[in-house]
Design an enzyme around this catalytic site. Structure first.
Site, mmCIF file in Angstrom:
data_model
loop_
_atom_site.group_PDB
_atom_site.id
_atom_site.type_symbol
_atom_site.label_atom_id
_atom_site.label_comp_id
_atom_site.label_asym_id
_atom_site.label_seq_id
_atom_site.Cartn_x
_atom_site.Cartn_y
_atom_site.Cartn_z
ATOM 1 N N THR A 1 0.843 -1.196 0.000
ATOM 2 C CA THR A 1 0.000 0.000 0.000
ATOM 3 C C THR A 1 0.877 1.244 0.000
ATOM 4 O OG1 THR A 1 -1.739 -1.150 1.224
ATOM 5 C CG2 THR A 1 -1.760 1.253 1.311
ATOM 6 N N ASP B 1 6.281 -4.071 -1.515
ATOM 7 C CA ASP B 1 5.733 -2.969 -0.726
ATOM 8 C C ASP B 1 6.814 -1.922 -0.503
ATOM 9 O OD1 ASP B 1 3.901 -1.490 0.699
ATOM 10 O OD2 ASP B 1 3.614 -2.955 2.308
ATOM 11 N N LYS C 1 6.896 1.000 8.761
ATOM 12 C CA LYS C 1 5.846 1.047 7.757
ATOM 13 C C LYS C 1 4.542 1.457 8.436
ATOM 14 C CE LYS C 1 5.452 -2.386 4.969
ATOM 15 N NZ LYS C 1 5.082 -1.362 3.951
ATOM 16 N N GLU D 1 -0.496 -5.358 5.988
ATOM 17 C CA GLU D 1 0.820 -5.460 5.356
ATOM 18 C C GLU D 1 1.672 -6.502 6.071
ATOM 19 O OE1 GLU D 1 1.313 -0.875 3.678
ATOM 20 O OE2 GLU D 1 2.171 -1.426 5.610
ATOM 21 N N LYS E 1 14.510 7.190 2.006
ATOM 22 C CA LYS E 1 13.947 6.314 3.035
ATOM 23 C C LYS E 1 15.014 5.471 3.743
ATOM 24 C CE LYS E 1 10.042 7.925 1.761
ATOM 25 N NZ LYS E 1 8.998 7.147 1.101
#
EC number: 5.3.1.6
Length: 220
Positions: free
Chosen positions: A28, A81, A94, A103, A121
């Protein structure tokens, strides 16, 4: 390149891990949206997808990609992901999009976890990004007190309800030097569904988009 272009580059690189006839686990978020859009171009080669959120399921279905129930499959070869933060040991924060519980479930089932993100990130120590914690609504105040006790500053994500009908508190002020231990500690607080640390089940492959190209890094 813009940050969004970097996200797209990482997402497109993940298509190399999609094989004919495969069921693909789909995460997502904004980076994953690029992956879903790319997956649409090869949808005739795959058996379908398992989604970690209602939002991703809607995007998959809009592209004509079958969305399967995780309970109806016995093998999930790959899960793709993004991450809000990822460290050198491939532990992640996350849940910025609020889908952390689903997830984590899909990641647990998958044989291989491919993390796609841009270079911003990658961090030396997790915690600058607030850590999402999904909680049962009636336990909110108690869980917040417990989070303060361990040194965090919890902030309720106002107006947000997860796909599971729960609340999210985002915990600020944590410098997470032992992510596996903290993941376990937080999950033992009564009323916590799960937290956004993906340390016990981290990524297997990191596709990190930089200005020089997409770097492929493999977990030790």
């Amino acid at each position: 390149m813009t940050q969004d272009e970097l996200k797209k580059a990482a997402a497109i690189a993940a298509l190399d891990y999609v094989e004919n006839g495969m069921i693909v686990g789909v995460g997502t978020g904004s980076t994953v949206n690029h992956f879903i859009d790319g997956l649409a171009g090869i949808k005739g080669r795959i058996a379908g997808a398992v989604s970690s959120s209602e939002a991703s399921a809607r995007r998959l279905q809009a592209h004509g990609i079958p969305v399967l129930d995780l309970n109806d499959i016995t093998d999930l070869p790959v899960y793709v992901d993004g991450a809000d933060e990822i460290d050198g040991g491939f532990c992640m924060i996350k849940g910025g999009g609020g889908a952390l519980t689903r997830e984590k479930i899909v990641a647990a089932v998958a044989r291989r976890f491919i993390c796609i993100c841009d270079a911003s990130k990658k961090v030396a120590c997790l915690g600058r990004f607030p850590l999402p914690v999904e909680i049962i609504p009636m336990a909110r105040a108690y869980v917040e007190r417990e989070l303060v006790r361990i040194g965090g500053r919890p902030e309720l994500r106002e107006g947000f309800v997860t796909d599971n009908g729960n609340l999210i508190v985002d915990v600020h002020g944590l410098m997470i030097t032992s992510p596996r231990a903290l993941e376990t500690e937080l999950n033992q607080i009564v009323g916590v569904v799960t937290n956004g640390l993906f340390a016990r089940r981290g990524a297997d492959v990191l596709l990190l988009a930089t200005l020089a190209g997409v770097e492929r890094q493999v977990a030790n």
